[in-house]
Write a protein that holds these residues in place. Structure first.
Motif, PDB file in Angstrom:
ATOM      1  N   ARG A 218      47.180  54.163  50.896  1.00  0.00           N
ATOM      2  CA  ARG A 218      47.844  55.287  51.851  1.00  0.00           C
ATOM      3  C   ARG A 218      47.526  55.262  53.216  1.00  0.00           C
ATOM      4  NH1 ARG A 218      44.786  58.881  49.838  1.00  0.00           N
ATOM      5  NH2 ARG A 218      43.355  59.447  51.625  1.00  0.00           N
ATOM      6  N   ALA A 219      46.418  54.726  53.798  1.00  0.00           N
ATOM      7  CA  ALA A 219      46.291  54.686  55.117  1.00  0.00           C
ATOM      8  C   ALA A 219      46.111  53.380  55.725  1.00  0.00           C
ATOM      9  CB  ALA A 219      44.982  55.384  55.413  1.00  0.00           C
ATOM     10  N   GLY A 220      46.164  52.389  55.154  1.00  0.00           N
ATOM     11  CA  GLY A 220      46.071  50.976  55.726  1.00  0.00           C
ATOM     12  C   GLY A 220      47.386  50.469  56.270  1.00  0.00           C
ATOM     13  N   ASP A 221      47.484  49.753  57.174  1.00  0.00           N
ATOM     14  CA  ASP A 221      48.642  48.866  57.487  1.00  0.00           C
ATOM     15  C   ASP A 221      48.581  47.534  57.206  1.00  0.00           C
ATOM     16  OD1 ASP A 221      49.481  50.633  59.417  1.00  0.00           O
ATOM     17  OD2 ASP A 221      48.108  50.532  60.808  1.00  0.00           O
ATOM     18  N   ARG A 222      47.134  46.899  56.692  1.00  0.00           N
ATOM     19  CA  ARG A 222      46.835  45.726  56.355  1.00  0.00           C
ATOM     20  C   ARG A 222      45.575  45.682  55.388  1.00  0.00           C
ATOM     21  NH1 ARG A 222      45.601  42.104  61.525  1.00  0.00           N
ATOM     22  NH2 ARG A 222      44.933  40.120  60.484  1.00  0.00           N
ATOM     23  N   VAL A 223      45.639  44.916  54.500  1.00  0.00           N
ATOM     24  CA  VAL A 223      44.319  44.576  53.699  1.00  0.00           C
ATOM     25  C   VAL A 223      43.922  43.133  53.976  1.00  0.00           C
ATOM     26  CG1 VAL A 223      43.694  44.533  51.246  1.00  0.00           C
ATOM     27  CG2 VAL A 223      44.968  46.359  51.910  1.00  0.00           C
ATOM     28  N   LEU A 224      42.403  43.012  54.217  1.00  0.00           N
ATOM     29  CA  LEU A 224      41.856  41.844  54.189  1.00  0.00           C
ATOM     30  C   LEU A 224      41.028  41.857  52.756  1.00  0.00           C
ATOM     31  CD1 LEU A 224      40.269  41.544  57.625  1.00  0.00           C
ATOM     32  CD2 LEU A 224      42.647  40.751  56.737  1.00  0.00           C
ATOM     33  N   PHE A 225      41.092  41.053  52.049  1.00  0.00           N
ATOM     34  CA  PHE A 225      40.529  40.563  50.809  1.00  0.00           C
ATOM     35  C   PHE A 225      39.518  39.461  51.030  1.00  0.00           C
ATOM     36  CE2 PHE A 225      39.638  38.761  46.831  1.00  0.00           C
ATOM     37  CZ  PHE A 225      38.986  39.581  46.158  1.00  0.00           C
ATOM     38  N   MET A 226      38.315  39.838  50.982  1.00  0.00           N
ATOM     39  CA  MET A 226      37.115  38.900  51.150  1.00  0.00           C
ATOM     40  C   MET A 226      36.525  38.469  49.924  1.00  0.00           C
ATOM     41  SD  MET A 226      35.237  40.176  54.711  1.00  0.00           S
ATOM     42  CE  MET A 226      34.269  38.406  54.716  1.00  0.00           C
ATOM     43  N   ALA A 227      36.123  37.297  49.735  1.00  0.00           N
ATOM     44  CA  ALA A 227      35.205  36.781  48.732  1.00  0.00           C
ATOM     45  C   ALA A 227      34.335  35.657  49.135  1.00  0.00           C
ATOM     46  CB  ALA A 227      36.174  36.382  47.536  1.00  0.00           C
ATOM     47  N   ASP A 234      45.316  38.253  53.329  1.00  0.00           N
ATOM     48  CA  ASP A 234      45.519  38.978  54.549  1.00  0.00           C
ATOM     49  C   ASP A 234      47.040  39.646  54.317  1.00  0.00           C
ATOM     50  OD1 ASP A 234      45.894  40.152  56.943  1.00  0.00           O
ATOM     51  OD2 ASP A 234      45.004  38.332  58.226  1.00  0.00           O
ATOM     52  N   THR A 235      47.453  40.791  54.155  1.00  0.00           N
ATOM     53  CA  THR A 235      48.799  41.019  53.733  1.00  0.00           C
ATOM     54  C   THR A 235      48.769  42.543  53.842  1.00  0.00           C
ATOM     55  OG1 THR A 235      50.354  40.989  52.071  1.00  0.00           O
ATOM     56  CG2 THR A 235      48.136  41.233  51.251  1.00  0.00           C
ATOM     57  N   ASP A 236      49.971  43.110  53.517  1.00  0.00           N
ATOM     58  CA  ASP A 236      50.087  44.656  53.769  1.00  0.00           C
ATOM     59  C   ASP A 236      49.652  45.240  52.242  1.00  0.00           C
ATOM     60  OD1 ASP A 236      52.730  45.396  51.762  1.00  0.00           O
ATOM     61  OD2 ASP A 236      52.771  43.291  52.596  1.00  0.00           O
ATOM     62  N   PRO A 237      49.103  46.526  52.128  1.00  0.00           N
ATOM     63  CA  PRO A 237      48.729  46.922  51.195  1.00  0.00           C
ATOM     64  C   PRO A 237      49.503  47.198  49.812  1.00  0.00           C
ATOM     65  CG  PRO A 237      48.307  48.604  52.956  1.00  0.00           C
ATOM     66  CD  PRO A 237      49.153  47.543  53.209  1.00  0.00           C
ATOM     67  N   GLU A 238      50.933  47.166  49.926  1.00  0.00           N
ATOM     68  CA  GLU A 238      51.742  47.293  48.867  1.00  0.00           C
ATOM     69  C   GLU A 238      51.733  46.046  47.920  1.00  0.00           C
ATOM     70  OE1 GLU A 238      53.774  49.253  45.992  1.00  0.00           O
ATOM     71  OE2 GLU A 238      52.757  50.209  47.735  1.00  0.00           O
ATOM     72  N   SER A 239      51.883  44.992  49.091  1.00  0.00           N
ATOM     73  CA  SER A 239      51.934  43.438  48.351  1.00  0.00           C
ATOM     74  C   SER A 239      50.532  43.042  47.672  1.00  0.00           C
ATOM     75  CB  SER A 239      52.256  42.326  49.511  1.00  0.00           C
ATOM     76  OG  SER A 239      53.320  42.402  50.223  1.00  0.00           O
ATOM     77  N   PHE A 240      49.565  43.669  48.418  1.00  0.00           N
ATOM     78  CA  PHE A 240      48.084  43.265  47.566  1.00  0.00           C
ATOM     79  C   PHE A 240      47.896  44.194  46.495  1.00  0.00           C
ATOM     80  CE2 PHE A 240      43.511  44.186  47.144  1.00  0.00           C
ATOM     81  CZ  PHE A 240      43.153  42.926  47.015  1.00  0.00           C
ATOM     82  N   LYS A 245      47.964  37.472  45.315  1.00  0.00           N
ATOM     83  CA  LYS A 245      47.973  36.020  45.114  1.00  0.00           C
ATOM     84  C   LYS A 245      46.914  35.036  44.627  1.00  0.00           C
ATOM     85  CE  LYS A 245      51.814  35.859  48.124  1.00  0.00           C
ATOM     86  NZ  LYS A 245      52.320  37.225  48.248  1.00  0.00           N
ATOM     87  N   SER A 246      45.825  35.465  44.856  1.00  0.00           N
ATOM     88  CA  SER A 246      44.543  34.814  44.480  1.00  0.00           C
ATOM     89  C   SER A 246      44.001  35.295  43.043  1.00  0.00           C
ATOM     90  CB  SER A 246      43.614  34.788  45.525  1.00  0.00           C
ATOM     91  OG  SER A 246      43.050  36.186  45.527  1.00  0.00           O
ATOM     92  N   ASP A 247      43.444  34.453  42.551  1.00  0.00           N
ATOM     93  CA  ASP A 247      42.802  34.761  41.231  1.00  0.00           C
ATOM     94  C   ASP A 247      41.617  35.638  41.541  1.00  0.00           C
ATOM     95  OD1 ASP A 247      44.572  33.213  39.769  1.00  0.00           O
ATOM     96  OD2 ASP A 247      43.074  31.360  39.591  1.00  0.00           O
ATOM     97  N   ARG A 248      41.088  35.394  42.673  1.00  0.00           N
ATOM     98  CA  ARG A 248      39.880  36.400  42.874  1.00  0.00           C
ATOM     99  C   ARG A 248      40.257  37.827  43.055  1.00  0.00           C
ATOM    100  NH1 ARG A 248      34.835  34.324  44.540  1.00  0.00           N
ATOM    101  NH2 ARG A 248      34.231  36.631  44.098  1.00  0.00           N
ATOM    102  N   ALA A 249      41.416  37.888  43.735  1.00  0.00           N
ATOM    103  CA  ALA A 249      41.761  39.257  44.128  1.00  0.00           C
ATOM    104  C   ALA A 249      42.402  39.834  42.820  1.00  0.00           C
ATOM    105  CB  ALA A 249      42.948  39.365  44.950  1.00  0.00           C
TER     106      ALA A 249
END
Length: 259
Positions: A218-227, A234-240, A245-249
């Protein structure tokens, strides 16, 4: 650590990022917790940091105001490279508000005194000015009526809102949130997230480590997914959330969203 003279110069036509991390490395003994971190956050952007436990999220957050020193690379706030220590570091830290899992309020001071302390001691504001601003901020986070109480007299959600007001009292350029709702009872989580959502809408530059997926979306402009210490996506929330994209995510979201 690079010298202050080695501040990152943005490409022509680019505004200086509010947060800039270049090739940041961090180890704890044999554990490599941050690997080749590259991150530029423009002013006004809300960045949500997600990932499994132990992925480096909190360490990333804590390096941005040097609560955790880095092994190599550089970090800059609004174009100024983070000093290693001393008064210059204290001044730059004053521009970076931080809200932790624990509220870290002074138990022997009233709510109002907690919020006034930084402006008085660090910003050298006058008492009347600091008090007026503190009351405005307590009103903004919905607890002006609690100003004369002590932290122990408040709920966890109220204490966390005081912690946010205290950080805002320093007029920071950036706000860092490290799992700000994880120590709260479930019914108190939304009152804190509502304050954070309002801040995001007002254009505050924010980096938020959280496991609150609804807030992230709801509030994010951008999501970083770390592993494993790396920024994997590193993408927008809706895409994430709809097409990671990644198997980890995919694995992470599968576990989180199935609960």
């Amino acid at each position: 650590m690079t010298n202050a003279d080695d501040s990152v110069v943005p490409a022509a036509g680019d505004a200086t990022p509010m947060i800039s991390m270049h090739d940041v490395e961090k180890t704890f003994g044999d554990l490599h917790v941050l690997k080749h971190i590259q991150l530029d956050v423009p002013a006004g952007q809300v960045v949500i940091v997600l990932g499994p436990s132990g992925s480096g999220k909190s360490t990333l957050c804590r390096t941005i105001n040097r609560l955790e020193p880095i092994d190599s690379g550089s970090i800059a706030i609004d174009g100024k490279t983070l000093p290693e220590e001393g008064r210059a570091l204290a001044q730059l830290r004053a521009d970076v508000g931080m809200v932790f899992q624990q509220f870290n309020l002074f138990a022997h001071k009233t709510i109002l005194e907690n919020v006034m302390l930084g402006p008085l001691k660090v910003r050298k504001k006058g008492k009347d000015e600091a008090k007026k601003r503190a009351l405005e901020l307590l009103d903004r986070v919905g607890i002006a009526n609690q100003a004369e109480k002590y932290p122990a007299q408040l709920s966890g959600g109220q204490q966390q809102r005081v912690a946010i007001a205290r950080a805002l009292a320093m007029d920071p350029k950036v706000m860092l949130f490290d799992e700000p709702t994880s120590a709260l009872d479930p019914e108190m989580v939304n009152e804190v997230l509502d304050v954070m959502t309002a801040l995001a809408k007002e254009g505050m530059t924010m980096l938020v480590v959280t496991h609150e997926m609804g807030f992230a979306r709801r509030a994010g402009d951008r999501v970083l997914f770390m592993a494993d210490g790396e920024i994997v996506e590193d993408t927008d929330p809706e895409s994430f959330f709809t097409s990671p994209k990644s198997d980890r995510a995919k694995d992470f979201l599968g576990k989180i969203l199935s609960h």
